[in-house]
Design a protein around this motif. Structure first.
Motif, PDB file in Angstrom:
ATOM      1  N   ASP A 190      22.460  -2.449 -59.559  1.00 37.61           N
ATOM      2  CA  ASP A 190      22.114  -3.173 -60.776  1.00 37.61           C
ATOM      3  C   ASP A 190      21.049  -4.242 -60.532  1.00 37.61           C
ATOM      4  O   ASP A 190      20.008  -4.241 -61.180  1.00 37.61           O
ATOM      5  CB  ASP A 190      23.369  -3.794 -61.419  1.00 37.61           C
ATOM      6  N   PHE A 191      21.285  -5.169 -59.588  1.00 39.49           N
ATOM      7  CA  PHE A 191      20.261  -6.186 -59.323  1.00 39.49           C
ATOM      8  C   PHE A 191      20.103  -6.380 -57.817  1.00 39.49           C
ATOM      9  O   PHE A 191      21.001  -6.056 -57.028  1.00 39.49           O
ATOM     10  CB  PHE A 191      20.551  -7.506 -60.046  1.00 39.49           C
ATOM     11  N   THR A 192      18.942  -6.880 -57.430  1.00 36.75           N
ATOM     12  CA  THR A 192      18.563  -6.869 -56.015  1.00 36.75           C
ATOM     13  C   THR A 192      19.510  -7.676 -55.148  1.00 36.75           C
ATOM     14  O   THR A 192      19.766  -7.311 -54.000  1.00 36.75           O
ATOM     15  CB  THR A 192      17.132  -7.393 -55.837  1.00 36.75           C
ATOM     16  N   ALA A 193      20.031  -8.789 -55.648  1.00 36.19           N
ATOM     17  CA  ALA A 193      20.935  -9.621 -54.857  1.00 36.19           C
ATOM     18  C   ALA A 193      22.253  -8.920 -54.565  1.00 36.19           C
ATOM     19  O   ALA A 193      22.999  -9.354 -53.687  1.00 36.19           O
ATOM     20  CB  ALA A 193      21.194 -10.949 -55.575  1.00 36.19           C
ATOM     21  N   PRO A 250      17.007  -2.571 -48.886  1.00 36.12           N
ATOM     22  CA  PRO A 250      15.781  -1.892 -49.324  1.00 36.12           C
ATOM     23  C   PRO A 250      15.087  -2.555 -50.506  1.00 36.12           C
ATOM     24  O   PRO A 250      13.927  -2.240 -50.791  1.00 36.12           O
ATOM     25  CB  PRO A 250      16.269  -0.485 -49.696  1.00 36.12           C
ATOM     26  N   GLN A 251      15.763  -3.465 -51.202  1.00 34.84           N
ATOM     27  CA  GLN A 251      15.189  -4.090 -52.391  1.00 34.84           C
ATOM     28  C   GLN A 251      14.875  -5.575 -52.201  1.00 34.84           C
ATOM     29  O   GLN A 251      14.683  -6.300 -53.164  1.00 34.84           O
ATOM     30  CB  GLN A 251      16.151  -3.916 -53.576  1.00 34.84           C
ATOM     31  N   ASN A 252      14.815  -6.034 -50.958  1.00 38.97           N
ATOM     32  CA  ASN A 252      14.553  -7.454 -50.673  1.00 38.97           C
ATOM     33  C   ASN A 252      15.590  -8.367 -51.328  1.00 38.97           C
ATOM     34  O   ASN A 252      15.274  -9.460 -51.806  1.00 38.97           O
ATOM     35  CB  ASN A 252      13.148  -7.862 -51.115  1.00 38.97           C
ATOM     36  N   GLY A 253      16.827  -7.902 -51.310  1.00 36.02           N
ATOM     37  CA  GLY A 253      17.898  -8.689 -51.911  1.00 36.02           C
ATOM     38  C   GLY A 253      18.170  -9.993 -51.189  1.00 36.02           C
ATOM     39  O   GLY A 253      18.492 -10.996 -51.828  1.00 36.02           O
ATOM     40  N   PHE A 254      18.049 -10.000 -49.849  1.00 39.96           N
ATOM     41  CA  PHE A 254      18.266 -11.239 -49.113  1.00 39.96           C
ATOM     42  C   PHE A 254      17.291 -12.312 -49.576  1.00 39.96           C
ATOM     43  O   PHE A 254      17.652 -13.469 -49.793  1.00 39.96           O
ATOM     44  CB  PHE A 254      18.123 -11.005 -47.604  1.00 39.96           C
ATOM     45  N   THR A 269      17.099 -15.721 -57.438  1.00 40.59           N
ATOM     46  CA  THR A 269      16.344 -14.986 -58.445  1.00 40.59           C
ATOM     47  C   THR A 269      17.115 -13.760 -58.901  1.00 40.59           C
ATOM     48  O   THR A 269      17.568 -12.960 -58.069  1.00 40.59           O
ATOM     49  CB  THR A 269      14.984 -14.535 -57.876  1.00 40.59           C
ATOM     50  N   MET A 270      17.268 -13.619 -60.209  1.00 41.65           N
ATOM     51  CA  MET A 270      17.886 -12.430 -60.782  1.00 41.65           C
ATOM     52  C   MET A 270      16.786 -11.413 -61.087  1.00 41.65           C
ATOM     53  O   MET A 270      15.884 -11.666 -61.894  1.00 41.65           O
ATOM     54  CB  MET A 270      18.647 -12.776 -62.057  1.00 41.65           C
ATOM     55  N   ILE A 288      23.996  -8.162 -65.827  1.00 44.40           N
ATOM     56  CA  ILE A 288      22.876  -9.008 -65.427  1.00 44.40           C
ATOM     57  C   ILE A 288      23.029 -10.405 -66.022  1.00 44.40           C
ATOM     58  O   ILE A 288      22.873 -11.423 -65.324  1.00 44.40           O
ATOM     59  CB  ILE A 288      21.540  -8.388 -65.869  1.00 44.40           C
ATOM     60  N   LEU A 289      23.357 -10.487 -67.289  1.00 42.78           N
ATOM     61  CA  LEU A 289      23.492 -11.789 -67.939  1.00 42.78           C
ATOM     62  C   LEU A 289      24.702 -12.562 -67.415  1.00 42.78           C
ATOM     63  O   LEU A 289      24.630 -13.779 -67.207  1.00 42.78           O
ATOM     64  CB  LEU A 289      23.592 -11.607 -69.449  1.00 42.78           C
ATOM     65  N   HIS A 290      25.797 -11.862 -67.199  1.00 49.38           N
ATOM     66  CA  HIS A 290      26.994 -12.525 -66.675  1.00 49.38           C
ATOM     67  C   HIS A 290      26.726 -13.130 -65.302  1.00 49.38           C
ATOM     68  O   HIS A 290      27.022 -14.321 -65.063  1.00 49.38           O
ATOM     69  CB  HIS A 290      28.146 -11.524 -66.589  1.00 49.38           C
ATOM     70  N   TYR A 291      26.170 -12.350 -64.396  1.00 44.10           N
ATOM     71  CA  TYR A 291      25.967 -12.849 -63.035  1.00 44.10           C
ATOM     72  C   TYR A 291      24.821 -13.853 -62.954  1.00 44.10           C
ATOM     73  O   TYR A 291      24.830 -14.719 -62.070  1.00 44.10           O
ATOM     74  CB  TYR A 291      25.757 -11.675 -62.071  1.00 44.10           C
ATOM     75  N   THR A 292      23.890 -13.788 -63.860  1.00 46.76           N
ATOM     76  CA  THR A 292      22.875 -14.835 -63.920  1.00 46.76           C
ATOM     77  C   THR A 292      23.526 -16.197 -64.114  1.00 46.76           C
ATOM     78  O   THR A 292      23.185 -17.179 -63.445  1.00 46.76           O
ATOM     79  CB  THR A 292      21.888 -14.567 -65.069  1.00 46.76           C
TER      80      THR A 292
END
Length: 231
Positions: free
Chosen positions: A124-127, A142-146, A153-154, A182-186
């Motif tokens: 769902d999101f990179t983090a 693979p998505q630069n989540g770190f 950043t969301m 996405i909105l909840h975890y933001t």
């Protein structure tokens, strides 16, 4: 940040959970089994969130996956998640549980996955798109989540999921689920939404009509989940 430096923190979280020993026994007895820890536990260790995790997300691969599930069932109970994959409650762990997803069966709307990188590239999101191999401690990012975790950043992983129900016969679409998550975890993580993700969220604000259905199946979003759309 070197992802490998985070693994000791992740391992400490795992070792504090009663189910970890049983998982490691499965790895020791089933030589071709691969188990990866992904998602929220890894992310929260990076954020230095000290509260114990409620759940763990494990991805399993290998011909011994079925045997591993049978072994875990002997040490607790299995039930189905809303997505249909097994959710394991170790007998000695009252509140914490683990979702056990077979990589070969993970089809989130695009291609079938052949490895953990394919899985993370459909998150769902990179983090959240972070994982560690429980055998070796190898990190996958693979998505630069770190980087995005450290920048708070969301950022959505992708925007090309097809419309349609998240499982056969369901009314709630996979994109509506993604929108709420996405909105909840933001809000719960205190992240800032990057511009392209924010544009997608605003464009799909009508998904909010599914609030009660999402809350019933998954969880009630953060009370201020809509606030980022008003900026």
């Amino acid at each position: 940040m070197n992802p490998g430096l985070v693994y000791p923190k992740v391992r400490r979280q795992l070792e504090s959970w009663d189910g970890y020993r049983i998982l490691m026994d499965a790895l020791a007895n089933l030589e071709d089994l691969q188990i990866y820890l992904a998602g929220g536990v890894v992310r929260n260790c990076l954020l230095e969130i000290s509260s114990p995790p409620k759940d763990f997300d494990f991805f399993l691969q290998g011909s011994s996956t079925k045997a591993a599930l049978e072994l875990l069932a002997q040490h607790g109970r299995l039930k189905a998640t809303p997505y249909g994959s097994p959710r394991w409650y170790p007998a000695s762990s009252i509140e914490q549980y683990a979702d056990l997803i077979s990589i070969d069966d993970f089809v989130p709307g695009l291609w079938r996955c052949e490895n953990i990188v394919d899985v993370l590239n459909q998150f769902d999101f990179t983090a959240n798109a972070l994982a560690f191999d429980l055998r070796t401690g190898e990190a996958f990012d693979p998505q630069n989540g770190f980087r995005d975790v450290m920048r708070r950043t969301m950022k959505m992983v992708r925007f090309d999921y097809p419309e349609g129900p998240f499982i056969s016969g369901a009314a709630l679409s996979r994109n509506a689920i993604l929108w709420f998550r996405i909105l909840h975890y933001t809000r719960t993580l205190g992240f800032t939404i990057e511009p392209i993700t924010l544009e997608w969220l605003k464009k799909h604000r009508p998904f909010n009509r599914h609030l009660e259905e999402f809350s019933h199946i998954f969880f009630r979003p953060h009370p201020g989940y809509l606030e980022p759309l008003n900026d």
